[in-house]
Design an enzyme around this catalytic site. Structure first.
Site, PDB file in Angstrom:
ATOM      1  N   ASP A   1       0.842  -1.201   0.000  1.00 35.48           N
ATOM      2  CA  ASP A   1       0.000   0.000   0.000  1.00 35.48           C
ATOM      3  C   ASP A   1       0.881   1.257   0.000  1.00 35.48           C
ATOM      4  O   ASP A   1       0.379   2.379  -0.039  1.00 35.48           O
ATOM      5  CB  ASP A   1      -1.023   0.007   1.141  1.00 35.48           C
ATOM      6  CG  ASP A   1      -0.388  -0.010   2.523  1.00 35.48           C
ATOM      7  OD1 ASP A   1       0.845  -0.126   2.621  1.00 35.48           O
ATOM      8  OD2 ASP A   1      -1.148   0.098   3.515  1.00 35.48           O
ATOM      9  N   SER A   2       2.208   1.058  -0.012  1.00 33.50           N
ATOM     10  CA  SER A   2       3.127   2.172  -0.265  1.00 33.50           C
ATOM     11  C   SER A   2       2.820   2.826  -1.608  1.00 33.50           C
ATOM     12  O   SER A   2       3.273   3.939  -1.877  1.00 33.50           O
ATOM     13  CB  SER A   2       4.582   1.680  -0.251  1.00 33.50           C
ATOM     14  OG  SER A   2       4.737   0.557  -1.091  1.00 33.50           O
TER      15      SER A   2
ATOM     16  N   ASP B   1      -0.990  -6.224  -0.035  1.00 31.47           N
ATOM     17  CA  ASP B   1      -1.241  -5.542   1.230  1.00 31.47           C
ATOM     18  C   ASP B   1      -2.734  -5.332   1.430  1.00 31.47           C
ATOM     19  O   ASP B   1      -3.452  -4.983   0.482  1.00 31.47           O
ATOM     20  CB  ASP B   1      -0.587  -4.145   1.182  1.00 31.47           C
ATOM     21  CG  ASP B   1       0.539  -4.008   2.183  1.00 31.47           C
ATOM     22  OD1 ASP B   1       0.615  -4.804   3.134  1.00 31.47           O
ATOM     23  OD2 ASP B   1       1.355  -3.092   1.980  1.00 31.47           O
TER      24      ASP B   1
ATOM     25  N   LYS C   1      -0.972  -9.350   3.309  1.00 32.30           N
ATOM     26  CA  LYS C   1      -0.205  -8.840   4.461  1.00 32.30           C
ATOM     27  C   LYS C   1      -1.064  -7.820   5.197  1.00 32.30           C
ATOM     28  O   LYS C   1      -1.750  -7.019   4.551  1.00 32.30           O
ATOM     29  CB  LYS C   1       1.096  -8.170   3.995  1.00 32.30           C
ATOM     30  CG  LYS C   1       1.858  -7.482   5.132  1.00 32.30           C
ATOM     31  CD  LYS C   1       3.252  -7.070   4.736  1.00 32.30           C
ATOM     32  CE  LYS C   1       3.352  -5.754   4.007  1.00 32.30           C
ATOM     33  NZ  LYS C   1       2.795  -4.580   4.740  1.00 32.30           N
TER      34      LYS C   1
ATOM     35  N   GLU D   1      -1.144  -5.215   8.961  1.00 29.67           N
ATOM     36  CA  GLU D   1      -0.307  -4.611  10.003  1.00 29.67           C
ATOM     37  C   GLU D   1      -0.891  -4.870  11.390  1.00 29.67           C
ATOM     38  O   GLU D   1      -2.103  -4.851  11.561  1.00 29.67           O
ATOM     39  CB  GLU D   1      -0.201  -3.090   9.766  1.00 29.67           C
ATOM     40  CG  GLU D   1       0.453  -2.753   8.436  1.00 29.67           C
ATOM     41  CD  GLU D   1       0.598  -1.241   8.201  1.00 29.67           C
ATOM     42  OE1 GLU D   1       0.296  -0.443   9.123  1.00 29.67           O
ATOM     43  OE2 GLU D   1       1.007  -0.870   7.087  1.00 29.67           O
TER      44      GLU D   1
ATOM     45  N   GLU E   1       9.577  -3.772  10.454  1.00 26.57           N
ATOM     46  CA  GLU E   1       9.949  -2.486   9.840  1.00 26.57           C
ATOM     47  C   GLU E   1      10.492  -1.504  10.883  1.00 26.57           C
ATOM     48  O   GLU E   1       9.862  -1.265  11.925  1.00 26.57           O
ATOM     49  CB  GLU E   1       8.722  -1.870   9.129  1.00 26.57           C
ATOM     50  CG  GLU E   1       9.040  -0.518   8.494  1.00 26.57           C
ATOM     51  CD  GLU E   1       8.070  -0.093   7.399  1.00 26.57           C
ATOM     52  OE1 GLU E   1       7.153  -0.873   7.065  1.00 26.57           O
ATOM     53  OE2 GLU E   1       8.237   1.019   6.872  1.00 26.57           O
TER      54      GLU E   1
HETATM   55  O1  KIV Z   1       3.531  -1.033   1.620  1.00 24.80           O
HETATM   56  C1  KIV Z   1       4.679  -1.483   1.534  1.00 24.80           C
HETATM   57  O2  KIV Z   1       5.382  -1.294   0.537  1.00 24.80           O
HETATM   58  C2  KIV Z   1       5.185  -2.256   2.661  1.00 24.80           C
HETATM   59  C3  KIV Z   1       6.626  -2.611   2.666  1.00 24.80           C
HETATM   60  C4  KIV Z   1       7.468  -1.426   2.741  1.00 24.80           C
HETATM   61  C5  KIV Z   1       6.951  -3.600   3.703  1.00 24.80           C
HETATM   62  O3  KIV Z   1       4.459  -2.568   3.539  1.00 24.80           O
END
Ligand code: KIV
Length: 263
Positions: free
Chosen positions: A43-44, A82, A111, A113, A180
């Site tokens: 989600d970056s 994510d 993934k 958090e 992280e």
């Molecule tokens: O959103 C993302 O790119 C991430 C990574 C930096 C681990 O969660």
């Protein structure tokens, strides 16, 4: 295709897991040609693709779109998507449904958090066959709680809580955990305490694998560069140079020439 069980066995075999983020088909193919094991549709993308200040505005529709692009192009890497902010926080039911939608879009795993607060989500997803990667330490969706992107786990109480969260995630069924922005010795303690692989980003060299945001690694994104980023290329500088030369050559009538023209 790297599978989730093969990913897990990397820890036993002592072979590092190499992860980068990917958001589109072009970079998916390039990353695969370079032999990258795992593509994380992070989600970056809210920051590096959409130009936002943080990841909070990223929606399920955004993640489904980019997951389809990456999964559609991937041939041998494991694709993990994510779960965006608010897609798993509200209820276990919503979390399972949204995780399932990401698998329908082509991801092999999701993934999310958090530690203790997401254990029931992780258990439910795992029970229904959805592989889950955890994410502890500096979790970007909690940026406002931290008051910025700050290293976590520096105090003893915080470090103990993080270790307990990591063990609990493993027990709940997570197949891996991203660590992280935490001190390297804490990442080593967590890595040694788990049977599942840890993937570090700003967590030192002792993790079972590493992940970087692709555009950071390539030197494409330089709005802010955390200490843990190593740019392996300077593609922004190359792009700027190319675009300036193109502009100049068109202005001066040097492009196109005869060889770029049809006759
Ligand atoms: O959103 C993302 O790119 C991430 C990574 C930096 C681990 O969660």
């Amino acid at each position: 295709m790297l599978t989730v069980p093969e990913f897990r066995h990397r820890k036993r075999d002592g072979k590092k897991v190499i992860v980068v983020t990917a958001y589109d088909a072009l970079f998916t193919r390039i990353a695969e040609q370079a032999g990258i094991d795992v593509l994380l549709v992070g989600d970056s993308l809210g920051v590096v693709v959409q130009g936002k200040r943080d990841t909070l505005a990223v929606t399920m529709d955004d993640m489904l779109y980019h997951t389809k692009l990456v999964a559609g192009a991937a041939q041998r890497s494991l694709v993990i998507a994510d779960m965006p902010f608010l897609s798993y926080q509200v209820s276990v039911e919503e979390a399972v449904r949204n995780a399932g939608r990401l698998l329908q879009a082509g991801a092999a795993a999701v993934k999310l958090e958090g530690g203790a607060v997401v254990l029931d989500r992780v258990e439910a997803m795992t029970k229904f066959g959805i592989p889950v990667m955890g994410h502890l330490g500096m979790t970007p969706q909690s940026v406002h709680r931290y008051g910025g992107y700050k290293v976590q786990g520096k105090e003893q109480g915080q470090a103990q809580a993080l270790l307990a969260d990591a063990k609990a995630l493993e027990t709940a069924g997570a197949f891996s955990i991203v660590l992280e922005a935490i001190p390297a010795p804490l990442a080593k303690t967590v890595t040694d305490a788990l049977t599942i692989p840890t993937i570090g980003i700003g967590a030192g060299p002792h993790c079972d694998g590493q992940v970087l945001v692709l555009y950071d690694l390539l030197g494409l994104f330089d709005d802010f560069t955390p200490k843990f980023v190593k740019p392996y290329a300077h593609l922004k500088a190359d792009a700027l140079q190319a675009l300036r030369r193109y502009k100049e050559e068109v202005e001066q009538g040097k492009f196109p020439t005869d060889s770029e023209s049809y006759h």
